[in-house]
Enzyme design. Structure first.
Site, PDB file in Angstrom:
ATOM      1  N   SER A 121       0.826  -1.215   0.000  1.00 34.63           N
ATOM      2  CA  SER A 121       0.000   0.000   0.000  1.00 34.63           C
ATOM      3  C   SER A 121       0.859   1.264   0.000  1.00 34.63           C
ATOM      4  O   SER A 121       1.947   1.287   0.593  1.00 34.63           O
ATOM      5  CB  SER A 121      -0.881  -0.003   1.257  1.00 34.63           C
TER       6      SER A 121
ATOM      7  N   TYR B 272      -2.251   5.481  -4.305  1.00 33.93           N
ATOM      8  CA  TYR B 272      -3.307   6.467  -4.072  1.00 33.93           C
ATOM      9  C   TYR B 272      -2.847   7.743  -4.758  1.00 33.93           C
ATOM     10  O   TYR B 272      -1.674   8.106  -4.659  1.00 33.93           O
ATOM     11  CB  TYR B 272      -3.487   6.741  -2.574  1.00 33.93           C
TER      12      TYR B 272
ATOM     13  N   THR C 177      -5.865   2.537  -6.937  1.00 37.75           N
ATOM     14  CA  THR C 177      -7.130   2.428  -6.195  1.00 37.75           C
ATOM     15  C   THR C 177      -8.023   3.611  -6.538  1.00 37.75           C
ATOM     16  O   THR C 177      -7.614   4.770  -6.404  1.00 37.75           O
ATOM     17  CB  THR C 177      -6.841   2.361  -4.684  1.00 37.75           C
TER      18      THR C 177
ATOM     19  N   LYS D 262      -8.358  -0.835  -9.228  1.00 36.21           N
ATOM     20  CA  LYS D 262      -8.996  -1.430  -8.040  1.00 36.21           C
ATOM     21  C   LYS D 262     -10.167  -0.588  -7.556  1.00 36.21           C
ATOM     22  O   LYS D 262     -10.041   0.638  -7.441  1.00 36.21           O
ATOM     23  CB  LYS D 262      -7.940  -1.532  -6.928  1.00 36.21           C
TER      24      LYS D 262
ATOM     25  N   HIS E  91     -13.591  -2.151  -1.334  1.00 37.89           N
ATOM     26  CA  HIS E  91     -12.594  -1.773  -0.327  1.00 37.89           C
ATOM     27  C   HIS E  91     -12.882  -2.487   0.999  1.00 37.89           C
ATOM     28  O   HIS E  91     -12.679  -1.924   2.082  1.00 37.89           O
ATOM     29  CB  HIS E  91     -12.608  -0.257  -0.132  1.00 37.89           C
TER      30      HIS E  91
HETATM   31  C1  LIG Z   1      -7.060  -2.409   7.500  1.00 36.34           C
HETATM   32  C2  LIG Z   1      -7.244  -2.218   6.019  1.00 36.34           C
HETATM   33  C3  LIG Z   1      -6.493  -1.254   5.361  1.00 36.34           C
HETATM   34  C4  LIG Z   1      -6.630  -1.103   3.981  1.00 36.34           C
HETATM   35  N1  LIG Z   1      -5.819  -0.216   3.316  1.00 36.34           N
HETATM   36  C5  LIG Z   1      -5.873  -0.135   1.964  1.00 36.34           C
HETATM   37  C6  LIG Z   1      -4.961   0.666   1.248  1.00 36.34           C
HETATM   38  O1  LIG Z   1      -4.080   1.299   1.818  1.00 36.34           O
HETATM   39  N2  LIG Z   1      -5.087   0.717  -0.107  1.00 36.34           N
HETATM   40  C7  LIG Z   1      -6.062   0.020  -0.771  1.00 36.34           C
HETATM   41  O2  LIG Z   1      -6.134   0.100  -2.002  1.00 36.34           O
HETATM   42  N3  LIG Z   1      -6.908  -0.783  -0.105  1.00 36.34           N
HETATM   43  C8  LIG Z   1      -6.840  -0.892   1.229  1.00 36.34           C
HETATM   44  N4  LIG Z   1      -7.688  -1.729   1.894  1.00 36.34           N
HETATM   45  C9  LIG Z   1      -8.634  -2.550   1.136  1.00 36.34           C
HETATM   46  C10 LIG Z   1      -7.997  -3.884   0.757  1.00 36.34           C
HETATM   47  O3  LIG Z   1      -7.024  -3.705  -0.232  1.00 36.34           O
HETATM   48  C11 LIG Z   1      -9.049  -4.863   0.212  1.00 36.34           C
HETATM   49  O4  LIG Z   1      -9.785  -4.236  -0.809  1.00 36.34           O
HETATM   50  C12 LIG Z   1      -9.986  -5.364   1.301  1.00 36.34           C
HETATM   51  O5  LIG Z   1      -9.299  -5.609   2.488  1.00 36.34           O
HETATM   52  C13 LIG Z   1     -10.673  -6.634   0.842  1.00 36.34           C
HETATM   53  O6  LIG Z   1     -11.604  -7.057   1.774  1.00 36.34           O
HETATM   54  P1  LIG Z   1     -11.314  -8.168   2.902  1.00 36.34           P
HETATM   55  O7  LIG Z   1     -10.545  -7.491   3.972  1.00 36.34           O
HETATM   56  O8  LIG Z   1     -12.684  -8.546   3.318  1.00 36.34           O
HETATM   57  O9  LIG Z   1     -10.525  -9.281   2.248  1.00 36.34           O
HETATM   58  C14 LIG Z   1      -7.565  -1.899   3.270  1.00 36.34           C
HETATM   59  C15 LIG Z   1      -8.310  -2.860   3.957  1.00 36.34           C
HETATM   60  C16 LIG Z   1      -8.151  -3.030   5.319  1.00 36.34           C
HETATM   61  C17 LIG Z   1      -8.945  -4.103   6.018  1.00 36.34           C
END
Ligand SMILES: Cc1cc2nc3c(=O)[nH]c(=O)nc-3n(C[C@H](O)[C@H](O)[C@H](O)COP(=O)(O)O)c2cc1C
Length: 388
Positions: free
Chosen positions: A107, A130, A156, A252, A276
């Site tokens: 990330s 981002y 994203t 994404k 997300h």
């Molecule tokens: C704690 C956390 C932080 C996240 N941070 C980002 C991020 O920095 N960039 C991003 O594109 N998605 C981020 N996401 C989304 C994840 O990439 C992903 O889409 C999501 O976790 C998928 O769902 P799941 O947790 O049910 O597998 C984050 C998700 C979580 C749970």
């Protein structure tokens, strides 16, 4: 080491070993958390067709995502503040993914920097971008990812502004945590986490601190996002970013067939059907319910991946049998990391792989490439019948 039989075991350990602020950060969705809940409960609605008397020898879960060999169709999703779940969390997750043979996505909002992860691994990883108002900073980030030999840029699209998660506000989420009386009381019960953190390579946003000036509070995710993220991001800007990167691009956060067609137009190599993890637009459809309409619109022209709600190998199988070429796990590996560091991420991958392999076999298939709708029982009107 405790006996781990499923992802829920890792989640329990995560909750007990990691400060409440960071557990809550992972384990919440925006507003009412409807979409967060439905991401998992909608997977449960799909049932599997059991088949028997099929030769199950020589099974394989290996396949490709964006032309890259993967041991199973599962990548690690980009997760901000991973290095707060466990000391040097991004390095540990990336190493576990590399050893297992699945892609790791770093990330923008990581604790370990792009360079830290590149130094600690031997194979290319993917970088998630981002977009910020400061275009020079974005260009420098892209250049750093190129220099680190990242093999895909994941842009994203669903976080131009930040969805509200109530607990993060109440907990005063920051990296490193601010030492209030409440935080200190909780930290006092998480000694192993704290000792690890004292030895960690970094405790601040590694891609940001020292690379950009004029941030009022770089420790606060909310403040940084509000000040720096680019709310004017549109398809023209996405096309320019793709050109600037020059390599494979994964878009994404697509949840609508019209947006999937736009992603196709700008020449994405893959799209990720994602909400997300239920952290942005509460009330949006779960990813698994949105998948069929997107596949119908663009599935034969671009690789379609999916995340949000995957907690088991059965979920992976359901997404792939519905037509996704690959999936991503977010929380499922974060639970493992919080529970046991690198070994916990490996354990999460092992659990999911074993479940996928066994489920595939009991569905009468020996190769993930052969999975399809013939393996599923999908309720009528699964996608929902909505008025025009
Ligand atoms: C704690 C956390 C932080 C996240 N941070 C980002 C991020 O920095 N960039 C991003 O594109 N998605 C981020 N996401 C989304 C994840 O990439 C992903 O889409 C999501 O976790 C998928 O769902 P799941 O947790 O049910 O597998 C984050 C998700 C979580 C749970």
């Amino acid at each position: 080491m405790p006996v781990i039989t499923n992802i829920a075991d890792l989640k329990r350990l995560h909750a007990s070993r990691v400060p409440r602020m960071f557990y809550d950060y992972a384990e919440s969705g925006s507003w009412t958390e409807q979409t967060f809940r439905e991401n998992t409960s909608d997977f449960d609605q799909i049932r599997l067709r059991q088949r028997v008397a099929v030769d199950m020898t020589g099974r394989s879960t290996a396949t490709q995502m964006i032309g890259q060999d993967v041991a199973m169709p599962v990548a690690l999703a980009p997760v901000g503040l991973t290095g707060m779940q466990h000391a040097d969390g991004e390095i540990k997750a990336a190493r576990a993914a590399e050893a297992f043979g699945v892609p790791y996505t770093l990330s923008t909002m990581s604790i370990n920097s792009i360079e830290d992860v590149a130094e600690a691994t031997t194979k290319p990883f993917w970088f998630q971008l981002y977009t910020m108002k400061d275009t020079d900073y974005v260009s420098r980030l892209i250049q750093r990812a190129k220099d680190a030999k990242c093999s895909a840029l994941v842009i994203t699209l669903d976080l131009q502004i930040l969805g509200q998660r109530h607990k993060d506000l109440k907990n005063g989420l920051s990296a490193p945590p601010k030492l209030t009386a409440k935080t200190l009381a909780n930290l006092a019960t998480k000694w192993t986490w704290g000792l690890g953190m004292l030895r960690a390579q970094r405790r601040e946003f590694g891609n940001i601190v020292g690379h950009v000036d004029g941030i009022s509070d770089a420790s606060s995710l909310g403040a940084w996002t509000a000040e720096q993220f680019d709310p004017s991001l549109d398809w023209d800007k996405i096309a320019k970013l793709k050109e600037e990167w020059g390599g494979k691009v994964i878009l994404k956060g697509i949840l609508d067939a019209e947006d999937a067609k736009m992603a196709l137009k700008v020449g994405a190599d893959a799209i990720i059907v994602s909400n997300h993890g239920g952290r942005q637009l509460d009330g949006a459809l779960s990813s698994i319910r949105a998948l069929p309409s997107i596949l119908e619109a663009v599935g034969d022209q671009v690789e379609v991946h999916l995340d949000s709600g995957i907690r088991s190998g059965q979920d992976v199988l359901k997404a792939v049998a519905m037509g996704a070429k690959g999936t991503y796990i977010g929380r499922a590996y974060i639970y493992g990391l919080g529970a046991m560091g690198q070994a916990g991420v490996t354990e999460a991958l092992n659990v999911i792989h074993k479940e996928l392999d066994t489920t595939m076999a009991l569905c009468g298939e020996v190769n993930v490439a052969n999975l399809g709708r013939q393996n599923l029982l999908v309720p009528q009107d699964f996608e929902g019948r909505w008025q025009d």
